[in-house]
Design a protein around this motif. Structure first.
Motif, PDB file in Angstrom:
ATOM      1  N   SER A 193      19.434  78.470  15.400  1.00 57.30           N
ATOM      2  CA  SER A 193      18.136  78.147  14.914  1.00 57.30           C
ATOM      3  C   SER A 193      16.971  78.691  16.299  1.00 57.30           C
ATOM      4  O   SER A 193      17.574  79.071  17.145  1.00 57.30           O
ATOM      5  N   GLY A 194      15.865  78.780  15.821  1.00 51.70           N
ATOM      6  CA  GLY A 194      14.871  79.247  16.790  1.00 51.70           C
ATOM      7  C   GLY A 194      13.723  79.954  16.003  1.00 51.70           C
ATOM      8  O   GLY A 194      13.528  79.929  14.891  1.00 51.70           O
ATOM      9  N   VAL A 195      12.740  80.500  17.175  1.00 53.01           N
ATOM     10  CA  VAL A 195      11.630  80.888  16.850  1.00 53.01           C
ATOM     11  C   VAL A 195      11.233  82.313  17.142  1.00 53.01           C
ATOM     12  O   VAL A 195      12.030  82.606  18.334  1.00 53.01           O
ATOM     13  N   ILE A 196      10.408  82.960  16.662  1.00 51.74           N
ATOM     14  CA  ILE A 196       9.967  84.518  17.391  1.00 51.74           C
ATOM     15  C   ILE A 196       8.770  84.059  17.990  1.00 51.74           C
ATOM     16  O   ILE A 196       8.361  84.482  19.182  1.00 51.74           O
ATOM     17  N   ASN A 197       7.755  83.350  17.531  1.00 51.80           N
ATOM     18  CA  ASN A 197       6.342  83.119  17.880  1.00 51.80           C
ATOM     19  C   ASN A 197       6.331  82.473  19.286  1.00 51.80           C
ATOM     20  O   ASN A 197       6.976  81.216  19.356  1.00 51.80           O
ATOM     21  N   PRO A 198       5.738  83.108  20.341  1.00 52.34           N
ATOM     22  CA  PRO A 198       5.740  82.511  21.724  1.00 52.34           C
ATOM     23  C   PRO A 198       4.816  81.560  21.771  1.00 52.34           C
ATOM     24  O   PRO A 198       3.885  81.554  22.535  1.00 52.34           O
ATOM     25  N   THR A 199       4.925  80.249  21.287  1.00 54.76           N
ATOM     26  CA  THR A 199       3.907  79.191  21.232  1.00 54.76           C
ATOM     27  C   THR A 199       4.332  78.091  22.787  1.00 54.76           C
ATOM     28  O   THR A 199       3.522  77.423  22.869  1.00 54.76           O
ATOM     29  N   GLY A 200       5.222  78.529  23.474  1.00 53.86           N
ATOM     30  CA  GLY A 200       5.434  77.837  24.924  1.00 53.86           C
ATOM     31  C   GLY A 200       5.186  78.695  26.045  1.00 53.86           C
ATOM     32  O   GLY A 200       4.411  79.912  25.829  1.00 53.86           O
ATOM     33  N   LYS A 201       5.603  78.251  27.340  1.00 50.54           N
ATOM     34  CA  LYS A 201       5.174  79.330  28.166  1.00 50.54           C
ATOM     35  C   LYS A 201       6.591  79.198  28.976  1.00 50.54           C
ATOM     36  O   LYS A 201       7.363  78.331  28.911  1.00 50.54           O
ATOM     37  N   ALA A 202       6.683  80.169  29.911  1.00 58.46           N
ATOM     38  CA  ALA A 202       7.876  80.466  30.749  1.00 58.46           C
ATOM     39  C   ALA A 202       7.245  80.965  32.049  1.00 58.46           C
ATOM     40  O   ALA A 202       6.323  81.626  32.361  1.00 58.46           O
ATOM     41  N   VAL A 203       7.808  80.201  33.076  1.00 57.07           N
ATOM     42  CA  VAL A 203       7.345  80.622  34.376  1.00 57.07           C
ATOM     43  C   VAL A 203       8.612  80.864  35.163  1.00 57.07           C
ATOM     44  O   VAL A 203       9.816  80.291  35.254  1.00 57.07           O
ATOM     45  N   ARG A 204       8.585  82.198  36.119  1.00 55.58           N
ATOM     46  CA  ARG A 204       9.840  82.575  37.087  1.00 55.58           C
ATOM     47  C   ARG A 204      10.086  81.451  37.839  1.00 55.58           C
ATOM     48  O   ARG A 204       9.441  80.866  38.467  1.00 55.58           O
ATOM     49  N   ASP A 205      11.255  81.469  37.979  1.00 57.62           N
ATOM     50  CA  ASP A 205      11.804  80.538  39.162  1.00 57.62           C
ATOM     51  C   ASP A 205      13.211  81.005  39.635  1.00 57.62           C
ATOM     52  O   ASP A 205      13.833  82.188  38.938  1.00 57.62           O
ATOM     53  N   LYS A 206      13.503  80.600  40.652  1.00 55.80           N
ATOM     54  CA  LYS A 206      14.825  81.537  41.327  1.00 55.80           C
ATOM     55  C   LYS A 206      15.900  81.509  40.289  1.00 55.80           C
ATOM     56  O   LYS A 206      16.352  80.588  40.114  1.00 55.80           O
ATOM     57  N   GLY A 207      16.463  82.744  40.242  1.00 58.09           N
ATOM     58  CA  GLY A 207      17.305  82.786  39.272  1.00 58.09           C
ATOM     59  C   GLY A 207      17.373  82.634  37.905  1.00 58.09           C
ATOM     60  O   GLY A 207      18.473  82.445  37.036  1.00 58.09           O
ATOM     61  N   GLY A 208      16.006  82.429  37.268  1.00 60.30           N
ATOM     62  CA  GLY A 208      15.936  82.223  35.949  1.00 60.30           C
ATOM     63  C   GLY A 208      14.337  81.935  35.524  1.00 60.30           C
ATOM     64  O   GLY A 208      13.584  82.436  36.449  1.00 60.30           O
ATOM     65  N   TYR A 209      14.152  81.352  34.555  1.00 59.09           N
ATOM     66  CA  TYR A 209      12.774  80.708  34.151  1.00 59.09           C
ATOM     67  C   TYR A 209      12.739  79.194  33.560  1.00 59.09           C
ATOM     68  O   TYR A 209      13.795  78.782  33.185  1.00 59.09           O
ATOM     69  N   ARG A 210      11.671  78.802  33.660  1.00 56.60           N
ATOM     70  CA  ARG A 210      11.460  77.475  33.274  1.00 56.60           C
ATOM     71  C   ARG A 210      10.437  77.193  32.242  1.00 56.60           C
ATOM     72  O   ARG A 210       9.509  77.862  32.327  1.00 56.60           O
ATOM     73  N   PHE A 211      10.976  76.928  31.005  1.00 54.04           N
ATOM     74  CA  PHE A 211      10.337  76.793  29.791  1.00 54.04           C
ATOM     75  C   PHE A 211       9.743  75.639  29.400  1.00 54.04           C
ATOM     76  O   PHE A 211      10.504  74.505  29.725  1.00 54.04           O
ATOM     77  N   SER A 212       8.390  75.572  28.870  1.00 49.56           N
ATOM     78  CA  SER A 212       7.767  74.239  28.545  1.00 49.56           C
ATOM     79  C   SER A 212       7.131  74.634  27.424  1.00 49.56           C
ATOM     80  O   SER A 212       6.780  75.660  27.080  1.00 49.56           O
TER      81      SER A 212
END
Length: 386
Positions: A119-138
């Motif tokens: 399941s999931g989506v294509i539309n980027p309605t959230g945000k991603a922030v770079r963090d050490k070793g990955g990303y934080r999504f909200s």
């Protein structure tokens, strides 16, 4: 693979397995409408039938179907229940999404077998922030169909302050479904049983190796269609849902006409020349719509050796899918009209088919409001002259 791993499907075709399930699916349509979701046990039966392995490459135990074949499974499911067909279509999209992850991560997802529910989506309605070793999504992502039964979900966020090709850069991430919150918001009129709820996360860390970008083609083409951008292979199975609904509506009205004597008539509706004309026209329109849809699928397959399609080819493809779905919807409307007052009753499946097909054609990929203008622009542009 998660604890939801399936047993091997029977030594019959996926289509045969699905056809064996159709009576149960049809009998449980009202149950799913009331629950606004497909029950877990039915999702597992679809998994065991091989529905979700259709586009998984043979290298990972799947069937590696082309859509011209795979869509037939969705059409059959939609004849019994559109919500089940829709969830089956979305749940089978995993290989297309996971192809944008690093190859080792793709291998991990299918390490336990090919029967993964997505399941999931294509539309980027959230945000991603770079963090050490990955990303934080909200953020919040709507229309996550079948998320209640999914093994993995894909979310997609804007990378704040970063650009790619003159547009905001984005990042997609894939996580086990248990790591996200699902908010129950799916109170709708059509496709009621799809549980197309909202995914909500706050500061969810996803390691680099479980993220990717849709801005570039996959590093490794596991399925031949991985050589096409995601939106250039998306949407055909949604149109197939509309085709299946239309076939079911035609079956419904045929049964009604053979048994109903209208109030102002002494003979059955099937003997009425007007009903005969309308049903004949509807059957012909449905044949035309299905032919168009499958030709789009064959065109997708034939175009793979020539590289990614340009924008004109993509807008033409979308317009053709939209037209196929729109004609299918008109068949359902016509069947409902022929049925007379019979179609009004909740006991008649035609009323559900009408609501469902209208929901299908509201999807962005099948929206007539935005599909045809770009094709006209491409045809009439000076660049295409001569």
């Amino acid at each position: 693979m998660s604890e939801n791993a399936a047993s091997e499907p029977q030594q019959t075709s996926v289509l045969d397995n699905v056809r064996a399930l159709l009576p149960e699916i049809e009998a449980r349509a009202e149950e799913m409408e009331q629950a606004r979701a497909m029950p877990r046990d039915l999702a597992e039966k679809l998994r065991s039938a091989g529905v979700f392995r259709r586009y998984v490459p043979r290298s990972h135990g799947g069937d590696e179907m082309w859509p011209d074949e795979g869509m037939t499974v969705i059409e059959e499911l939609a004849r019994a229940d559109a919500s089940v067909a829709w969830v089956a279509a979305v749940g089978s999209e995993g290989p297309a999404f996971y192809a944008y992850l690093p190859p080792d991560t793709y291998d991990k997802i299918f390490a336990g077998g090919p029967d993964i529910i997505h399941s999931g989506v294509i539309n980027p309605t959230g945000k991603a922030v770079r963090d050490k070793g990955g990303y934080r999504f909200s953020g919040r992502w709507s229309f996550a169909s079948g998320s209640n039964n999914a093994d993995y979900v894909c979310i997609h966020g804007v990378l704040e302050g970063e650009q790619a090709g003159g547009a905001p850069a984005t990042r997609m991430g894939v996580v086990p479904a248990r790591e996200v919150n699902i908010e129950d918001v799916w109170h709708v009129s059509g496709l009621k049983g799809t549980a197309s709820n909202d995914i909500v996360v706050s500061d969810l860390f996803i390691p680099d190796e479980w993220t990717g970008t849709f801005a570039e083609l996959p590093q490794v083409a596991r399925h031949p269609l991985d050589q096409r951008p995601l939106l250039a292979r998306f949407g055909s199975e949604f149109a197939a849902v509309a085709i299946g609904i239309a076939q079911a509506a035609l079956d419904d009205v045929t049964d009604i006409a053979r048994n109903k004597v209208p109030a102002t008539s002494r003979s059955k509706l099937a003997a009425d020349p007007i009903a005969q004309y309308m049903v004949g026209e509807l059957a012909t329109d449905l044949y035309m719509a299905r032919t168009l849809l499958h030709q789009v699928a064959r065109d997708d397959q034939a175009s793979v050796p020539f590289g990614p399609p340009d924008n004109t080819a993509m807008v033409i493809r979308r317009a053709r899918l939209t037209r196929a779905a729109a004609v299918a919807a008109s068949v359902v409307e016509g069947a409902y009209s022929v049925s007379g007052t019979t179609g009004l009753f909740e006991s008649c499946p035609l009323q559900r088919r009408l609501r469902d097909v209208r929901a299908v054609t509201q999807h962005y990929m099948l929206s007539a409001r935005s599909a045809f203008g770009p094709v006209g622009t491409a045809i009439l542009s000076e660049e295409s002259a001569g």
